[in-house]
Motif scaffolding. Structure first.
Motif, PDB file in Angstrom:
ATOM      1  N   UNK A 186     -17.414  10.631  10.176  1.00 43.55           N
ATOM      2  CA  UNK A 186     -18.854  10.446  10.224  1.00 43.55           C
ATOM      3  C   UNK A 186     -19.285  10.318  11.680  1.00 43.55           C
ATOM      4  N   UNK A 188     -22.868  10.570  14.376  1.00 45.09           N
ATOM      5  CA  UNK A 188     -24.336  10.439  14.357  1.00 45.09           C
ATOM      6  C   UNK A 188     -24.989  11.814  14.242  1.00 45.09           C
ATOM      7  N   UNK A 192     -20.811  15.334  17.543  1.00 44.34           N
ATOM      8  CA  UNK A 192     -20.557  14.111  18.310  1.00 44.34           C
ATOM      9  C   UNK A 192     -19.161  13.584  18.014  1.00 44.34           C
ATOM     10  N   UNK A 195     -17.810   8.256  14.655  1.00 42.17           N
ATOM     11  CA  UNK A 195     -17.849   6.795  14.668  1.00 42.17           C
ATOM     12  C   UNK A 195     -16.584   6.273  13.992  1.00 42.17           C
ATOM     13  N   UNK A 252      -9.822  -1.335   5.159  1.00 44.50           N
ATOM     14  CA  UNK A 252     -10.814  -2.151   5.873  1.00 44.50           C
ATOM     15  C   UNK A 252     -10.134  -3.346   6.545  1.00 44.50           C
ATOM     16  N   UNK A 261     -21.814  -0.147  21.986  1.00 43.55           N
ATOM     17  CA  UNK A 261     -23.259   0.044  21.878  1.00 43.55           C
ATOM     18  C   UNK A 261     -23.642   0.855  20.648  1.00 43.55           C
ATOM     19  N   UNK A 262     -22.708   1.610  20.102  1.00 40.84           N
ATOM     20  CA  UNK A 262     -23.076   2.453  18.968  1.00 40.84           C
ATOM     21  C   UNK A 262     -22.893   1.754  17.623  1.00 40.84           C
ATOM     22  N   UNK A 264     -21.250  -2.122  15.606  1.00 39.13           N
ATOM     23  CA  UNK A 264     -20.357  -3.284  15.582  1.00 39.13           C
ATOM     24  C   UNK A 264     -19.027  -2.876  14.942  1.00 39.13           C
ATOM     25  N   UNK A 266     -17.377  -4.246  12.672  1.00 31.92           N
ATOM     26  CA  UNK A 266     -17.385  -4.383  11.211  1.00 31.92           C
ATOM     27  C   UNK A 266     -17.898  -3.108  10.542  1.00 31.92           C
ATOM     28  N   UNK A 267     -18.839  -2.453  11.203  1.00 25.37           N
ATOM     29  CA  UNK A 267     -19.350  -1.202  10.626  1.00 25.37           C
ATOM     30  C   UNK A 267     -18.262  -0.146  10.596  1.00 25.37           C
ATOM     31  N   UNK A 270     -15.787  -0.848   7.895  1.00 26.97           N
ATOM     32  CA  UNK A 270     -16.334  -0.499   6.579  1.00 26.97           C
ATOM     33  C   UNK A 270     -16.392   1.014   6.407  1.00 26.97           C
ATOM     34  N   UNK A 271     -16.677   1.687   7.504  1.00 26.68           N
ATOM     35  CA  UNK A 271     -16.777   3.144   7.447  1.00 26.68           C
ATOM     36  C   UNK A 271     -15.416   3.762   7.132  1.00 26.68           C
ATOM     37  N   UNK A 274     -14.885   3.361   3.485  1.00 25.44           N
ATOM     38  CA  UNK A 274     -15.707   4.316   2.733  1.00 25.44           C
ATOM     39  C   UNK A 274     -15.121   5.723   2.811  1.00 25.44           C
ATOM     40  N   UNK A 275     -14.761   6.129   4.021  1.00 27.11           N
ATOM     41  CA  UNK A 275     -14.232   7.488   4.200  1.00 27.11           C
ATOM     42  C   UNK A 275     -12.895   7.661   3.504  1.00 27.11           C
ATOM     43  N   UNK A 278     -13.545   8.130  -0.166  1.00 30.82           N
ATOM     44  CA  UNK A 278     -14.071   9.475  -0.410  1.00 30.82           C
ATOM     45  C   UNK A 278     -13.002  10.538  -0.175  1.00 30.82           C
TER      46      UNK A 278
ATOM     47  N   UNK B 621     -23.134   4.122   2.037  1.00 32.79           N
ATOM     48  CA  UNK B 621     -21.795   3.879   2.576  1.00 32.79           C
ATOM     49  C   UNK B 621     -21.715   4.068   4.071  1.00 32.79           C
ATOM     50  N   UNK B 662     -32.392   7.994  16.240  1.00 33.68           N
ATOM     51  CA  UNK B 662     -31.328   8.237  17.211  1.00 33.68           C
ATOM     52  C   UNK B 662     -31.511   7.584  18.576  1.00 33.68           C
ATOM     53  N   UNK B 666     -30.211   1.364  25.658  1.00 29.68           N
ATOM     54  CA  UNK B 666     -29.607   0.052  25.409  1.00 29.68           C
ATOM     55  C   UNK B 666     -29.281  -0.629  26.739  1.00 29.68           C
ATOM     56  N   UNK B 674     -26.789   0.780  29.433  1.00 34.37           N
ATOM     57  CA  UNK B 674     -25.505   1.193  28.857  1.00 34.37           C
ATOM     58  C   UNK B 674     -25.534   2.624  28.312  1.00 34.37           C
ATOM     59  N   UNK B 682     -28.822   9.503  22.306  1.00 33.52           N
ATOM     60  CA  UNK B 682     -28.712  10.613  21.358  1.00 33.52           C
ATOM     61  C   UNK B 682     -30.071  11.256  21.099  1.00 33.52           C
ATOM     62  N   UNK B 746     -27.386   4.350  11.610  1.00 37.08           N
ATOM     63  CA  UNK B 746     -26.463   4.109  10.488  1.00 37.08           C
ATOM     64  C   UNK B 746     -25.924   2.678  10.448  1.00 37.08           C
ATOM     65  N   UNK B 747     -25.479   2.117  11.591  1.00 35.94           N
ATOM     66  CA  UNK B 747     -24.991   0.738  11.498  1.00 35.94           C
ATOM     67  C   UNK B 747     -26.075  -0.247  11.053  1.00 35.94           C
ATOM     68  N   UNK B 750     -26.597   0.247   7.299  1.00 30.86           N
ATOM     69  CA  UNK B 750     -25.428  -0.272   6.598  1.00 30.86           C
ATOM     70  C   UNK B 750     -25.472  -1.801   6.539  1.00 30.86           C
TER      71      UNK B 750
END
Lengths: 285, 763
Positions: A186, A188, A192, A195, A252, A261-262, A264, A266-267, A270-271, A274-275, A278, B621, B662, B666, B674, B682, B746-747, B750
């Protein structure tokens, strides 16, 4: 965004290239497609004294497919992999993963060797090398050596490559025709860095039980990783919703991605879960 | 028989395109002068600090380095950049110096200028300048600003530069008796215009003639010329700013920045032409940032769904200085929060906070994007609370045709009042519902299909345009019968040359091909105002209409003299002037060019308006949102060119989606930026949002200008953040997910889903 001054050489043999690298005592960089190095030069994050361009080296741009697996020369480009129809059968996981690398223009230049040597923890090719247990051929002043992916990737953008060594080949083990697999990531935006991403493959025994599970993840650690606990949970079991849920939860728990910066951490964890869920579902179809 | 032209309203292809798509445009990077040198700017890497020393000796020792300029080289007092808009005296302490003198206040602030034989040598030299900055605590967000972790301007004593007030009716009384009040906080993230071609200048000083020429102007060339001439102590006529092709502006390019002074000043100091081309990293840290707003607002509604009042406080993080138009966004958030709806009682305060971040300015739909997010979210929340259908709730409160002109909240200080000029808001609203297929899609709301939850949203907006005070046009009928149109408007990629030629061709009843639009120099007309506030078409176009009337009079007079009749007896048709069966072609009508000038004055804004609807699908998800369909319907009064307008609308919507999902500048808590490259900042790419539709209508021509046109360059993006957030909330309504902050990354989504699921399982 002008690179600092550097010397430039384009040797015609690997031996010459190695000699050039050795002459600069760690202050030389290999350049092939420039996918990652050019931005680093422009930002002056890399300031090598010498760039050793591999463009004139012969015999490093072949994709060889044989009984012992798939051998990718270091100069094989993403577009070469994309356009090699044999890989749909010989290594569908590789073919699928490479579709996610960057954008059209970059895929015409970026190379397997460059990506693996750069060792970005989110990049697809290092993830595939790690997941599949690739073996790297490395040539240096002391001669050639072979190293397993698990030992090759040593940290963030770090590998076991010595300053006078060049990666010449990535060897992926043979791919049985009935192998189950999935690659999911996944990002953005299309092209890219992921993530997070999951690469997996496994075989089934006569009773439909999973054997030899390989589960790799990108974007969740300082290097591409294998999720050994997940693999152990899968091996010997039949794939069903319960197993998928348990494996997903295990995934997980078994990663601890840093926050940036993109996202946390934890995300990303979790991702991955999820992946993985799937991916396992997809592999069974 | 009279032949009428009809270029206006036709989808003419842009005359600019032919040169641009063939790579024959001339951008400022293409401008080179003999013997030129290159400038590169040393920028602060410290967010807040005191400059102790700058040692350039190592840099100067590098072969090819000609000069290093610091604040000390600029005379006893470093020039500051005055405000172009809302130039209140109490804002003077916050003007930006062209080079940091005693203090640096943001990462990216210019500290020194290196001039060398090549840009690469100048960049090498940058690394050799020893800059000693004593760091001070930084202020990187609202809480640090309010807590005075540091104060950027000590003599001011506070980080609140100014507070704007928007008022109408009696909000306090209205809130006392309101049936329903909801109070919420919202945040819109800092993001900015990222035009494709970064800024740049080439400046040349002609010592013998005492003349300065600067290539690279955009947007507001005449204003910048006045500023620059005053700073350099030159007469206006001694300064010419030249506008070449521009790769996008969006409100940011063309404002007066430090480099607008530094490059011309450097050319004068070194006595050779100097060129500077901004790179992307510089652009991201130095060109205007935007948005960055938080608010705490209350919304009062009657039980039967009539909007009553808006009250609250807005905080706009404007960065380290107040830039030329830095008040516009924060003011607009307050003034335009009511949007296209009747809201009688308004009391909104908007405070501009100084922080150690890049200063802010306008970016397409300034303040409006932010405030529409707040308002449209509030409306959906109220609809949910009051159990009134959100379509019906909006319909009940849109300003009706019969209420026009409808006054908006007034603003103080720098008092301003404005009123919605005309429109059938309900007709456009209903058209949008119909085109979108709202009723047919309603059954999809909240449905989980292939792993995605589906949601719908609708929102309406107003778009101000046509800022005064005036625009100027000079028309010259050349002796060969061609028409040259000199205009004070500027091109920032909006198709100005095409549109102005259409207007001029119709006004003069001439062939479009005979017309050349000239907008590239401050020497072309006496005064000009430029391209901002969606004003070029209305202001420049109307000036052309007025000038065309004058030119026709002159043609009649000239022809009359030759044909032996009175001027008013001459008939103009088909590029000839005729009387009594005798025809004089425009070509050769006079031995000298026939020339006229005209100015169009305007005090009233135009108000285009529209409605947008969206259909999204949310992956719980990953937090990914797919925009399944997006439609925008806008009434622009009169459409000059459907093709260019459509392009503007689609592009603007994509920028709005970038802000919604997007784009995010930051900073960390120490004021370090940053997101310094396009790897981390993005932008939407061509494949991200393929499903966008735009429909333009001409229901209500603007009553305040001869074209009947309304400014329409920005509208597309104005409500996008609000519409997207509402659509996501609709998709995730089973979890009662309520986004109050952009971007909808997305984060973040989520996290909202996780929190909602945790809350639900706790119940």
């Amino acid at each position: 965004m002008k690179p600092p001054i550097f010397e430039y050489a384009s040797p015609s043999t690997v031996a010459e290239a190695v000699a050039l690298l050795a002459s600069k005592d760690g202050n030389a960089k290999v350049i092939s497609g420039g996918q990652s190095l050019m931005p680093m030069l422009a930002f002056r994050l890399a300031t090598p004294e010498l760039l050793v361009d591999l463009k004139h080296l012969k015999n490093l741009d072949a994709i060889s497919i044989g009984e012992d697996g798939v051998r990718l020369g270091a100069k094989v480009r993403w577009c070469d992999i994309e356009s090699d129809a044999r890989l749909a059968v010989s290594h569908p996981l590789l073919a699928e993963a490479i579709k996610h690398v960057a954008h059209y223009q970059i895929r015409n230049r970026g190379t397997v060797g460059g990506s693996v040597a750069h060792a970005d923890p989110s990049a697809e090719m290092p993830g595939i090398a790690m997941t599949c247990g690739a073996r790297m051929t490395i040539v240096g002043s002391a001669g050639a050596r072979i190293e397993a992916a698990a030992d090759f990737f040593t940290g963030p953008l770090q590998t076991s490559l010595q300053p006078d060594e060049i990666l010449t080949e990535v060897h992926l083990p043979p791919w049985p025709a009935a192998r189950r697999w999935a690659f999911l990531e996944f990002a953005r935006r299309k092209g890219d860095f992921a993530m997070a991403g999951i690469a997996l493959h496994y075989d089934l025994d006569g009773a439909g039980r999973i054997v030899d599970a390989h589960v790799g993840a990108i974007g969740v650690a300082d290097r591409p990783i294998r999720l050994a606990a997940v693999e152990a949970m899968l091996n010997g079991n039949r794939l069903d919703d319960r197993l998928i849920a348990a494996a997903s939860a295990k995934a997980r728990q078994s990663v601890d991605p840093p926050s940036d910066i993109h996202a946390p951490g934890a995300y990303r964890a979790a991702l991955v879960a999820t992946l993985l869920a799937r991916g396992l579902k997809k592999s069974a179809v | 028989m009279k032949s009428f032209n009809s270029y206006i309203g036709r989808p003419m292809e842009r005359v600019e395109d032919l040169r641009m798509v063939r790579g024959r445009g001339t951008y400022v990077a293409d401008v080179n002068r003999p013997n030129q040198l290159y400038a590169v700017i040393l920028r602060s890497s410290v967010a807040h600090g005191i400059i102790r020393s700058i040692d350039s000796s190592e840099a100067l020792a590098l072969p090819g380095v000609r000069r290093v300029l610091t604040a000390k080289d600029l005379g006893s007092k470093v020039p500051v950049i005055p405000l172009r808009l809302q130039p209140l005296p109490q804002l003077e302490p916050f003007h930006q110096p062209v080079l940091a003198d005693e203090k640096v206040r943001y990462v990216g602030e210019p500290v020194a200028l290196v001039i060398a034989d090549s840009a690469a040598i100048a960049e090498d030299a940058l690394e050799r300048i020893v800059l000693d900055i004593e760091p001070l605590p930084a202020v990187a967000n609202r809480s640090q600003a309010e807590a005075k972790r540091a104060v950027l301007f000590e003599e001011h004593g506070s980080n609140v530069a100014i507070t704007w007030s928007a008022f109408r009716g009696n909000a306090d009384e209205a809130f006392k008796t309101a049936d329903y009040v909801r109070r919420e906080t919202f945040k819109v993230q800092r993001h900015a215009a990222m035009f494709m071609e970064p800024r740049g200048f080439v400046a040349e000083w002609d010592e013998a003639a005492g003349k300065l020429t600067v290539w690279g102007a955009a947007k507001t060339a005449w204003h910048n010329r006045r500023t620059l001439a005053a700073q350099l102590g030159l007469a206006l006529e001694a300064v010419d700013l030249i506008e070449v092709d521009v790769g996008g502006g969006f409100g940011s390019r063309g404002e007066f920045y430090p480099e607008d002074y530094l490059i011309p000043a450097a050319a004068r100091i070194v006595g050779r032409p100097v060129k500077w081309t901004e790179d992307r990293r510089e652009h991201i840290m130095s060109a205007n940032h935007a948005r960055d707003v938080e608010c705490d607002v209350e919304f009062a509604v009657s039980r039967d769904g009539r909007f009553i009042g808006l009250r609250g406080q807005i905080w706009a993080d404007i960065g380290a200085y107040i830039r030329t138009n830095g008040s516009v966004g924060p003011r607009n958030v307050a003034q335009f929060m009511s949007g296209p709806y009747c809201i009688e009682h308004i009391d909104l305060k908007s405070s501009m906070l100084t922080t150690n971040k890049t200063p802010c300015g306008t970016y397409r739909g300034p303040g409006r994007y932010e405030t529409d997010f707040i308002r449209e979210r509030m409306i959906d929340l109220a609809a949910q609370d009051l159990k009134i259908d959100r379509v019906e709730l909006r319909r009940r409160n849109l300003v009706a045709d019969a209420q026009m002109p409808y006054p908006l909240a007034s603003i103080t200080p720098y008092d301003s009042s404005t009123e919605l000029d005309s429109g059938d808001y309900h007709a456009v609203f209903d058209r949008c519902l119909k085109e979108f297929g709202w009723d047919e899609r309603t059954r999809l709301r909240g449905q989980l299909i292939d792993g995605y939850y589906h949601g719908l949203a609708i929102g309406s907006f107003i778009e101000g345009g046509a800022a005064g005070p005036k625009e100027e046009a000079r028309l010259v009928l050349e002796t060969d019968g061609a028409l040259s149109v000199y205009i004070g408007s500027s091109s920032v990629g909006q198709g100005l040359e095409t549109i102005m030629a259409q207007i001029a061709a119709d006004a003069m009843e001439m062939s479009y091909d005979k017309i050349t639009i000239r907008h590239g120099s401050t020497s072309y007309v006496k005064d000009g105002y430029g391209a901002y506030h969606s004003r070029s078409t209305v202001m420049g176009g109307s000036a052309i209409l007025l000038a065309a009337d004058k030119l026709k009079d002159l043609i009649r007079k000239t022809a009359g003299a030759r044909l032996g009749c009175k001027a008013e007896q001459v008939v103009i048709d088909g590029e000839q002037a005729s009387f009594g069966g005798e025809h004089l072609a425009f070509a050769g009508l006079s031995g000298v060019p026939l020339e006229v000038e005209a100015e169009f004055f305007n005090k009233k804004y135009t108000w285009a308006y529209g409605t947008q609807a969206a259909h999204v699908a949310v992956d719980p998800g990953t937090g990914h949102v797919k925009v399944i369909d997006f439609i925008s319907v806008e009434d622009v009064g009169r459409m000059i060119n459907p093709l260019t307008l459509h392009g503007q609308a689609i592009g603007s919507i994509v920028q709005g989606l970038g802000g919604a999902f997007l784009e995010h500048l930051v900073y960390d808590d120490e004021g370090q930026l940053l997101t310094g490259s396009f790897a981390d900042y993005l932008m939407p790419t061509a494949s991200d949002f393929p499903n966008i539709r735009s429909i333009t209508v001409e229901l209500k021509p603007c009553p305040n200008n001869p074209l009947g046109a309304k400014g329409a360059g920005e509208g597309g993006l104005i409500p996008v953040g609000g519409v997207m957030a509402n659509a996501v909330a609709d998709a995730l309504s089973h979890l009662n997910v309520q986004p109050m902050e952009l971007p909808l990354s997305p984060p973040r989504l989520w996290q909202l889903v996780e929190q909602a699921e945790t809350a639900r399982s706790a119940d």
